[in-house]
Design an enzyme around this catalytic site. Structure first.
Site, short mmCIF file in Angstrom:
data_model
loop_
_atom_site.label_atom_id
_atom_site.label_comp_id
_atom_site.label_asym_id
_atom_site.label_seq_id
_atom_site.Cartn_x
_atom_site.Cartn_y
_atom_site.Cartn_z
N PHE A 1 19.29 47.65 72.98
CA PHE A 1 19.37 48.51 71.75
C PHE A 1 19.61 47.18 70.44
CE2 PHE A 1 21.95 49.98 67.98
CZ PHE A 1 21.57 51.80 67.67
N ASP B 1 20.37 39.20 69.58
CA ASP B 1 21.70 40.06 68.96
C ASP B 1 22.56 40.45 69.31
OD1 ASP B 1 22.03 42.35 67.72
OD2 ASP B 1 20.30 43.39 68.34
N LYS C 1 28.21 44.32 62.26
CA LYS C 1 29.36 45.67 62.54
C LYS C 1 30.97 44.36 61.79
CE LYS C 1 27.69 48.44 66.67
NZ LYS C 1 26.23 47.58 66.66
#
Ligand SMILES: *Cc1c(COP(=O)(O)O)cnc(C)c1O
Length: 383
Positions: free
Chosen positions: A131, A216, A245
């Protein structure tokens, strides 16, 4: 009209909503409008790592809001300079460069663009169950069919191989490949750590074929796995590293760490209006202070181990496997996870899913031992 009615009327409809209106938070606790209190193991999907409304972060935001909120990167800024100097020390290269943006997807977009520009190639190899976000470039690297298919055609040149499959990687990466992109622990894809062997092979294959390795760490970065970066567990030096985040304590922020093998890009080729704004950078500086003062990375390693072993000890026939690293934890069930998430909410615990059958916990890294014990007790009761 009340909060839930109004949102229901005017919201995009993009989200599967839960029947809770959150209005306040502190540490690992959040409060709903109806007064109910929850232990928050969602943390805004891994955002509130220093806890909700950490006083140091709130104070930094308030002070910077009185001083300067916006300052496009064409100008220098004191908060930005301080932040990128400090972040650079934590990245896995001697002299990294850093691009600041406003979300994880933007960080991924940037890394992909840089890899294409730097190599003069266009192919990107990504992982099944990976993702990387929802914008068209990031979505092209994301694997999940239900996210991708309605928006086809996506960006050309992307292919997906089974995660942790070295033989497939060796087959698919060619002289036309610009980059390999992967998560070191797949978050949304079910909390699945990369094997050390696969990560070593990925580095070697990329080196041999002149391909850039993009890691990532939007979810795994900032202490989540018990090291500041998941790269540190694997002693991996990628070429591009994406962050997001947790960086700014809840203020939107993303970043790309750029290693020495990436060619310099000429001014004007890429940019962002809000990227590197002083408000986000002030919050991000406060977050780094909290990490140091509260020893959050070390704490996460210890509490994560303890939490994992407590979950593994739950004697439930509904549990297939407990996986994780630090406080990025997944419980794979033999049933759908969403009903369990709802039952936990009834008992004052907010949790996430990661795919249909995995229950996922991403608590604030400041969560107390007592709160984690309560989570384990409620999971035990529900399962
Ligand atoms: C959340 C996430 C993203 C996307 O971040 P946004 O801020 O939602 O755009 C990208 N990669 C990973 C690994 C993520 O967990």
């Amino acid at each position: 009209m009340d909060t839930i009615t109004t949102e229901t009327q005017f919201t995009s409809g993009f989200y599967a909503k839960r029947d809770i209106a959150l209005v306040q938070g502190r540490g690992a606790t959040v409060w709903a409008e109806d007064g109910r209190e929850y232990i928050d193991c969602t943390a805004g999907i891994g955002v509130a790592s220093v806890g909700h409304c950490h006083p140091a972060v709130a104070a930094a935001i308030a002070a910077q809001a009185e001083r300067l909120i916006t300052c496009q990167e064409m100008f220098y800024n004191d908060q930005r300079a301080r932040f990128i100097g400090r972040l650079a020390e934590r990245l896995p290269w001697e002299a990294p460069r850093i691009f600041l943006c406003n979300s994880g997807a933007e960080a991924v977009e940037t890394a992909i663009k840089l890899a294409r520009l730097s190599t003069g190639r266009s192919g990107v190899v990504s992982m099944m169950r990976g993702f990387h976000g929802r914008t068209l470039g990031a979505l092209s690297a994301t694997h999940k069919k239900t996210y991708r298919q309605p928006f086809a055609p996506l960006v050309p040149g992307f292919s997906h191989i089974p995660f942790n499959n070295t033989a497939r990687l060796a087959e698919v990466v060619t002289e036309a490949t610009a980059a390999v992109i992967l998560e070191l622990v797949q978050g949304e894809g079910g909390v699945r750590p990369a094997t050390a062997e696969f990560v070593r092979a990925a580095r070697r294959i990329c080196d041999e074929r002149g391909v850039l390795l993009i890691v990532d760490e939007v979810q795994t970065g900032y202490g989540r796995t018990g090291r500041f970066l998941a790269c540190d567990h694997y002693r991996l030096q990628p070429d591009l590293l994406c962050l997001g985040k947790a960086m700014a304590g809840g203020v939107p922020m993303g970043a790309v760490g750029i290693g020495p093998r990436v060619q310099n890009i000429a001014p004007g080729l890429h940019g962002s209006t809000f990227g590197g704004n002083p408000l986000a950078c002030a919050a991000a500086n406060a977050v780094l202070d909290v990490f140091a003062e509260e020893g959050l990375v070390e704490r996460t390693a210890v509490f994560g181990e303890r939490f994992l072993s407590q979950l593994r000890a739950i004697p439930s026939p509904q549990i297939r496997e407990v996986r994780g690293m630090g406080l990025l934890v997944g419980v794979e069930l033999k049933q759908r996870a969403m009903p369990v998430v709802r039952a936990l909410a009834q008992r004052g615990i907010l949790a996430l899913t990661a795919g249909a059958t995995v229950l996922r916990f991403l608590p604030p890294l400041v969560i107390s031992e007592a709160e984690l014990d309560k989570v384990v007790a409620e999971v035990t009761a529900v399962l």
